[in-house]
Structures are given as C-alpha cells and as structure tokens.
Motif scaffolding. Structure first.
Motif, PDB file in Angstrom:
ATOM      1  N   VAL A  10     -29.761   9.409 -26.225  1.00 38.61           N
ATOM      2  CA  VAL A  10     -29.209   8.447 -25.270  1.00 38.61           C
ATOM      3  C   VAL A  10     -30.237   7.360 -24.986  1.00 38.61           C
ATOM      4  O   VAL A  10     -29.910   6.170 -24.926  1.00 38.61           O
ATOM      5  N   GLN A  11     -31.498   7.726 -24.821  1.00 35.65           N
ATOM      6  CA  GLN A  11     -32.566   6.748 -24.571  1.00 35.65           C
ATOM      7  C   GLN A  11     -32.648   5.742 -25.725  1.00 35.65           C
ATOM      8  O   GLN A  11     -32.779   4.540 -25.496  1.00 35.65           O
ATOM      9  N   GLU A  12     -32.542   6.225 -26.959  1.00 36.21           N
ATOM     10  CA  GLU A  12     -32.589   5.331 -28.122  1.00 36.21           C
ATOM     11  C   GLU A  12     -31.407   4.368 -28.120  1.00 36.21           C
ATOM     12  O   GLU A  12     -31.544   3.190 -28.446  1.00 36.21           O
ATOM     13  N   ARG A  13     -30.233   4.874 -27.748  1.00 38.76           N
ATOM     14  CA  ARG A  13     -29.037   4.023 -27.715  1.00 38.76           C
ATOM     15  C   ARG A  13     -29.148   2.971 -26.626  1.00 38.76           C
ATOM     16  O   ARG A  13     -28.754   1.815 -26.820  1.00 38.76           O
ATOM     17  N   ILE A  14     -29.687   3.337 -25.474  1.00 40.24           N
ATOM     18  CA  ILE A  14     -29.888   2.371 -24.389  1.00 40.24           C
ATOM     19  C   ILE A  14     -30.897   1.312 -24.829  1.00 40.24           C
ATOM     20  O   ILE A  14     -30.698   0.110 -24.600  1.00 40.24           O
ATOM     21  N   ALA A  15     -31.973   1.738 -25.472  1.00 41.53           N
ATOM     22  CA  ALA A  15     -32.981   0.795 -25.968  1.00 41.53           C
ATOM     23  C   ALA A  15     -32.382  -0.171 -26.983  1.00 41.53           C
ATOM     24  O   ALA A  15     -32.683  -1.368 -26.971  1.00 41.53           O
ATOM     25  N   LEU A  16     -31.513   0.336 -27.857  1.00 40.04           N
ATOM     26  CA  LEU A  16     -30.864  -0.505 -28.856  1.00 40.04           C
ATOM     27  C   LEU A  16     -29.970  -1.549 -28.181  1.00 40.04           C
ATOM     28  O   LEU A  16     -29.985  -2.723 -28.553  1.00 40.04           O
ATOM     29  N   LEU A  17     -29.184  -1.124 -27.194  1.00 40.53           N
ATOM     30  CA  LEU A  17     -28.330  -2.067 -26.463  1.00 40.53           C
ATOM     31  C   LEU A  17     -29.165  -3.114 -25.751  1.00 40.53           C
ATOM     32  O   LEU A  17     -28.826  -4.306 -25.766  1.00 40.53           O
ATOM     33  N   SER A  18     -30.230  -2.705 -25.103  1.00 41.88           N
ATOM     34  CA  SER A  18     -31.047  -3.677 -24.373  1.00 41.88           C
ATOM     35  C   SER A  18     -31.665  -4.698 -25.333  1.00 41.88           C
ATOM     36  O   SER A  18     -31.741  -5.881 -25.019  1.00 41.88           O
ATOM     37  N   LEU A  19     -32.051  -4.248 -26.497  1.00 40.96           N
ATOM     38  CA  LEU A  19     -32.593  -5.158 -27.509  1.00 40.96           C
ATOM     39  C   LEU A  19     -31.514  -6.126 -28.005  1.00 40.96           C
ATOM     40  O   LEU A  19     -31.733  -7.327 -28.085  1.00 40.96           O
ATOM     41  N   ALA A  20     -30.336  -5.585 -28.294  1.00 35.99           N
ATOM     42  CA  ALA A  20     -29.239  -6.422 -28.797  1.00 35.99           C
ATOM     43  C   ALA A  20     -28.802  -7.455 -27.763  1.00 35.99           C
ATOM     44  O   ALA A  20     -28.475  -8.589 -28.113  1.00 35.99           O
ATOM     45  N   TRP A  21     -28.782  -7.052 -26.503  1.00 33.58           N
ATOM     46  CA  TRP A  21     -28.328  -7.955 -25.440  1.00 33.58           C
ATOM     47  C   TRP A  21     -29.451  -8.805 -24.864  1.00 33.58           C
ATOM     48  O   TRP A  21     -29.213  -9.694 -24.066  1.00 33.58           O
ATOM     49  N   GLY A  22     -30.698  -8.517 -25.234  1.00 37.35           N
ATOM     50  CA  GLY A  22     -31.830  -9.294 -24.734  1.00 37.35           C
ATOM     51  C   GLY A  22     -32.086  -9.080 -23.247  1.00 37.35           C
ATOM     52  O   GLY A  22     -32.462 -10.001 -22.536  1.00 37.35           O
ATOM     53  N   ILE A  23     -31.874  -7.852 -22.769  1.00 34.84           N
ATOM     54  CA  ILE A  23     -32.068  -7.525 -21.363  1.00 34.84           C
ATOM     55  C   ILE A  23     -32.852  -6.221 -21.265  1.00 34.84           C
ATOM     56  O   ILE A  23     -33.072  -5.549 -22.273  1.00 34.84           O
ATOM     57  N   THR A 119     -17.762  -9.677 -21.181  1.00 37.31           N
ATOM     58  CA  THR A 119     -18.548  -8.480 -20.860  1.00 37.31           C
ATOM     59  C   THR A 119     -19.726  -8.237 -21.786  1.00 37.31           C
ATOM     60  O   THR A 119     -20.641  -7.499 -21.440  1.00 37.31           O
ATOM     61  N   GLY A 120     -19.684  -8.793 -22.993  1.00 34.40           N
ATOM     62  CA  GLY A 120     -20.737  -8.532 -23.963  1.00 34.40           C
ATOM     63  C   GLY A 120     -20.551  -7.229 -24.718  1.00 34.40           C
ATOM     64  O   GLY A 120     -21.385  -6.860 -25.538  1.00 34.40           O
ATOM     65  N   SER A 121     -19.462  -6.516 -24.456  1.00 40.09           N
ATOM     66  CA  SER A 121     -19.229  -5.248 -25.154  1.00 40.09           C
ATOM     67  C   SER A 121     -18.400  -5.495 -26.416  1.00 40.09           C
ATOM     68  O   SER A 121     -17.639  -6.454 -26.491  1.00 40.09           O
ATOM     69  N   ILE A 122     -18.576  -4.619 -27.395  1.00 45.19           N
ATOM     70  CA  ILE A 122     -17.801  -4.776 -28.620  1.00 45.19           C
ATOM     71  C   ILE A 122     -16.330  -4.498 -28.336  1.00 45.19           C
ATOM     72  O   ILE A 122     -15.991  -3.785 -27.389  1.00 45.19           O
ATOM     73  N   LEU A 123     -15.470  -5.060 -29.152  1.00 44.74           N
ATOM     74  CA  LEU A 123     -14.031  -4.922 -28.967  1.00 44.74           C
ATOM     75  C   LEU A 123     -13.586  -3.464 -28.986  1.00 44.74           C
ATOM     76  O   LEU A 123     -12.585  -3.104 -28.371  1.00 44.74           O
ATOM     77  N   GLN A 124     -14.337  -2.617 -29.657  1.00 44.81           N
ATOM     78  CA  GLN A 124     -14.038  -1.184 -29.710  1.00 44.81           C
ATOM     79  C   GLN A 124     -13.843  -0.599 -28.303  1.00 44.81           C
ATOM     80  O   GLN A 124     -13.052   0.309 -28.111  1.00 44.81           O
ATOM     81  N   MET A 125     -14.570  -1.140 -27.312  1.00 48.03           N
ATOM     82  CA  MET A 125     -14.466  -0.627 -25.945  1.00 48.03           C
ATOM     83  C   MET A 125     -13.043  -0.837 -25.399  1.00 48.03           C
ATOM     84  O   MET A 125     -12.543   0.011 -24.664  1.00 48.03           O
ATOM     85  N   ILE A 126     -12.389  -1.921 -25.776  1.00 49.16           N
ATOM     86  CA  ILE A 126     -11.008  -2.175 -25.344  1.00 49.16           C
ATOM     87  C   ILE A 126     -10.081  -1.147 -25.978  1.00 49.16           C
ATOM     88  O   ILE A 126      -9.196  -0.621 -25.338  1.00 49.16           O
TER      89      ILE A 126
END
Length: 130
Positions: A10-23, A119-126
């Motif tokens: 989960v930590q790796e996935r959060i880190a990946l999202l933060s990198l992708a979103w620049g936050i 939202t910045g989320s991928i369409l998959q979330m919809i």
C-alpha cells in the motif's frame, strides 16, 4: 500528527500516486478519500448520468473529452479528433494513440488511459462505482 500503519504494498502504491500527481503522499491519500466521498454523493445525485470531462496525455499532447457513464460513449473535444465519438474509452484511446503515432500498435485500455479532469483519478474509478 496522527499516523496509520499500512503494508509495504500500500505504501508503494501511495508513493506511486503521489509521484504521478506531483503531490505529497498525504495529499494523495486525501485526494483518494475525497474522491471516495464524492463517488457516494454522485450515486445519490439525481443527474448522475451527466457527461464527465476527461483528458489523456500521450506523447506530451493533451486531448480532452467527455465521457457518458450511461452509454460509455466517449466524445473527443480537442485536437485532431475533436467531434469524434467512440463506443468505448478504449476505442477513443486507440484513436488518440494511432493519430499521434501511427507506427505503434494503438491498442490501449481506455479505462486506464483517460483521467477524470475534475478529480485526477483514472476513468476506471467511475467504472467501479457502477
């Protein structure tokens, strides 16, 4: 500041999202929670079938579109394909890739290719909400 324990995955996935979103990682978690809360509100909204602004960035070029969750039709609203409608997000993604770079195989998973602009989320979330 409060802390929570998460698995390394989960930590790796959060880190990946933060990198992708620049936050920051904390902001990434907050964005995910806000989106989750909004998704529950959208399900209860009377006009839940409105088209959703989406975009994709491929080879440095941003393409805008509108996604209809009821029909799953995606209409491209900017660039060389503006005005074209596709029966699926994947069809629209393949058209964007094929137009930008005809030398590659254009097949793409449109649910991961397109991003919900608000939202910045991928369409998959919809898709998961339905």
């Amino acid at each position: 500041m409060a802390e929570i324990a998460v698995s390394s995955t989960v930590q790796e996935r959060i880190a990946l999202l933060s990198l992708a979103w620049g936050i920051s990682e904390g902001e990434a978690v907050e964005r995910l929670l806000n989106e989750f809360q909004k998704s529950g509100q959208r399900r209860l909204a009377p006009n839940a079938d409105k088209r959703i602004p989406v975009h994709a960035v491929y080879e440095g070029s941003r393409t805008e579109g509108l996604f209809d969750p009821g029909s799953e039709v995606l209409e491209i609203t900017s660039g060389a394909l503006a005005g074209k409608r596709f029966r699926s997000p994947s069809g629209a993604a393949a058209a964007v890739v094929g137009t930008a770079n005809p030398r590659v195989r254009p097949n793409r998973n449109g649910w991961a290719f397109w991003v919900c602009t608000d939202t910045g989320s991928i369409l998959q979330m919809i898709r998961r909400e339905r």
